[in-house]
Design an enzyme around this catalytic site. Sequence first.
Site, PDB file in Angstrom:
ATOM      1  N   GLU A 180       0.822  -1.222   0.000  1.00 41.11           N
ATOM      2  CA  GLU A 180       0.000   0.000   0.000  1.00 41.11           C
ATOM      3  C   GLU A 180       0.854   1.268   0.000  1.00 41.11           C
ATOM      4  O   GLU A 180       0.849   2.044   0.961  1.00 41.11           O
ATOM      5  CB  GLU A 180      -0.961   0.009   1.187  1.00 41.11           C
ATOM      6  CG  GLU A 180      -2.062  -1.010   1.053  1.00 41.11           C
ATOM      7  CD  GLU A 180      -3.208  -0.795   2.041  1.00 41.11           C
ATOM      8  OE1 GLU A 180      -3.020  -0.094   3.035  1.00 41.11           O
ATOM      9  OE2 GLU A 180      -4.292  -1.345   1.795  1.00 41.11           O
TER      10      GLU A 180
ATOM     11  N   GLU B 270      -6.677  -7.646  -0.525  1.00 38.15           N
ATOM     12  CA  GLU B 270      -7.067  -7.516   0.883  1.00 38.15           C
ATOM     13  C   GLU B 270      -8.514  -7.067   0.965  1.00 38.15           C
ATOM     14  O   GLU B 270      -8.945  -6.195   0.207  1.00 38.15           O
ATOM     15  CB  GLU B 270      -6.236  -6.430   1.588  1.00 38.15           C
ATOM     16  CG  GLU B 270      -4.835  -6.808   1.951  1.00 38.15           C
ATOM     17  CD  GLU B 270      -4.165  -5.672   2.749  1.00 38.15           C
ATOM     18  OE1 GLU B 270      -4.855  -4.959   3.483  1.00 38.15           O
ATOM     19  OE2 GLU B 270      -2.946  -5.520   2.594  1.00 38.15           O
TER      20      GLU B 270
HETATM   21  C1  GLA Z   1      -4.135  -2.225   4.928  1.00 34.02           C
HETATM   22  C2  GLA Z   1      -2.776  -2.859   5.140  1.00 34.02           C
HETATM   23  C3  GLA Z   1      -2.842  -4.064   6.032  1.00 34.02           C
HETATM   24  C4  GLA Z   1      -3.745  -3.813   7.214  1.00 34.02           C
HETATM   25  C5  GLA Z   1      -5.101  -3.443   6.697  1.00 34.02           C
HETATM   26  C6  GLA Z   1      -6.136  -3.272   7.778  1.00 34.02           C
HETATM   27  O1  GLA Z   1      -4.842  -2.740   3.909  1.00 34.02           O
HETATM   28  O2  GLA Z   1      -2.175  -3.222   3.930  1.00 34.02           O
HETATM   29  O3  GLA Z   1      -1.532  -4.339   6.477  1.00 34.02           O
HETATM   30  O4  GLA Z   1      -3.243  -2.792   8.003  1.00 34.02           O
HETATM   31  O5  GLA Z   1      -4.991  -2.219   6.017  1.00 34.02           O
HETATM   32  O6  GLA Z   1      -7.391  -2.947   7.234  1.00 34.02           O
END
Ligand code: GLA
Length: 706
Positions: A169, A325
């Site tokens: 991210e 995710e």
């Molecule tokens: C992001 C991060 C993860 C986690 C999620 C929680 O997507 O990539 O590591 O922190 O948020 O929602």
Amino acid sequence: MAVDRNSDSGEAVGDRRGRVWSPGTGGLLYGGDYNPEQWPEPVWAEDLELMREAGVSMVTAGIFSWAKAEPSPGRYEFGWFDRVMDGLAGAGVRVCLATMTASPPPWLSHAHPETLPVDAEGVRKSPGSRQHYCPSSPVYREHAARLVERLATRYADHPALAMWHIGNEYGCHTRQCFCEVSAAEFRRWLRERYGTVEELNTAWSTAFWSQAYGSFAQVLPPRAAPTFPNPAHQLDYLRFSDEALLGCYLTEKAVLDRVTPHVPVTTNVMPNHKPVNAFAWAAHQDVLSLDYYQDPHEPLPEVRAGYTFDLMRSAGGGRPWLLLEQAPGAVNWRPRNGPKAPGLMRLWSWQAVAQGADAVLFFQWRQSLGGAEKYHSAMVPHGGRDTRIFREVTELGRELASVPEIAGSRSAAEAALLLDWDSWRALELAARPSTLNQTELSLGHYRPLFEAGVACDVLPPDADLTGHRLLVAPNLYLLSERDAEHLTGYVTGGGHLLVSFFSGIVDPHDRVHPGGHPGVLRRLLGLRTEEFWPLAEDERVTLEGRVNGRADLWSEAVEPEGAEVLAVFGKDHPALAGRPAVTRHRVGAGTVWYLATRPEPRAMRALMDTVRAAAGVEPVLPGLPDGVQATRRERADGSGGFLFLLNHSGAAAEVALPEPMTDLLTPAPGGPLREVRLEPSGVAVLSRPGTARARDGAPDGGRRGA
Ligand code: GLA
């Protein structure tokens, strides 16, 4: 296995340097972020057992493992990770292997405090959370590249390795850094872009407020200032910061390209994330990945998700993408974190697949006992196997595994929304006629298409627009002359375009196009806007004519110059009563509409239906009940496709099918269906009998009666 590292068969995703990601063979991927370093080794064995039970086929591992894999500079400890990888390989679980660089270990900032990011106020951020690195830091990049080299060398031929997950991210927490290292890099970037400081001064309109620079050495990042910073300066710093993040990504990718040229790469982008231009980054990935967290407390979460998923698919040129995710239940980072009621996790996972995803993964596999995310849901909750969430996770895993033929299929759209990252950034800078939010405005235009069941792409305005009968340009504030010509060519060639207010106003340096508004779109739209007239916060005005209803947010004094007036502002807008609010202009073989305000959803839907009908864009299924989404994916080999029906409404719904079809998820005992009943949150994945599963030897793949 779904990931074929060397194959060039099927619908390959990305083929640079001979590397392909081919989703065609092994079905939809299922799993989540696996963080075994949080647990003692005996738990790992149970993890594998539970993964098997849940139908997990791929995990992304190692995302936050840097401190354990390199506990002190240059001392690498991969023995424990070998056991993780071997265990996963033995259990038939593929690994999307993270490069471990998302959270540098404490020793790095201890030895090199200059790697820590600095905010616009000049505050240097501390370590102790994550993503605490300056994107321009050569020291951070060198250490990251060194770790990636070791990792890639060690696992290059590991049987579990499916693809690389670079970083994590990008720009989630550190979007921009304002430190001295970044300042020097920015000056270098500006020199390359402008050549001379005179050019820079012209581009940035520095004659205003005595801002003219005498040399590049005088230029700083747009740090906290007494009042509005120069907008062109800010815009360039946003571009520069995006490229700095991309530079981190490309530094690691270069190592992987050299050491494991056969392994595809991806990075998980955040949804509707202004700091990172998803269109630009797409060119550097073999398959695109998205993290998406619906807010169950939000009204119509499926519309926002729909828009984001369409953007993702479009950024990848229509190829399948990975939902890398999502949460199985609640997150823990909103002020109030709503859980997903029974069935919602399944429904929203299927929505991603219905809109082109070939993978459904979660954050995270096992819910943490300590640390900042222990109240974030996970596939294996604190309560373990005997929990609603784990049961739903297992059921979804079984269901996704039962329809492997979906993987690799693609969808087409005749309508597209236009989104330009630069324009988005410029639109949301300070000191505009009104505060405008690009994503909310885009959603206002997307919603009527989504609710009508129309397939939609999301494209930048310089994209190849052929094949799209209808384009919608929500508030395309910044538009270059070249892109305006491209849109003009699209319309004159027979396209239909809906443009809404505050479009075509400035050039790429946020300088107003001369000659009156809306600048480079004036001729195409056949009108002139003499004055912007933003509305007060709670002000509503009436629209009268071929579009009726209420509108808010914005109005403007439009004077037609060839355009036909379809609706005007009503008497409750004394200043503009009777002046155009909606216009239409026929240009060449096409038509362009202009919308000078923001109609309420019902009026927006009516307008969009009119425009869509003129463009000849049909919904995926006519007469869909309210709240039911319909999408199609077609198999690449032409052997049929899939119709997805998703019931986002709170009530049961009946949907008539265009022809007899089989529900692949719940085959009906009586054979193909002419009508489907969907319970609230219900999902049906339909195929024409005798096509989609024909290659399996039986019309329905031998499932019926199984
Ligand atoms: C992001 C991060 C993860 C986690 C999620 C929680 O997507 O990539 O590591 O922190 O948020 O929602």
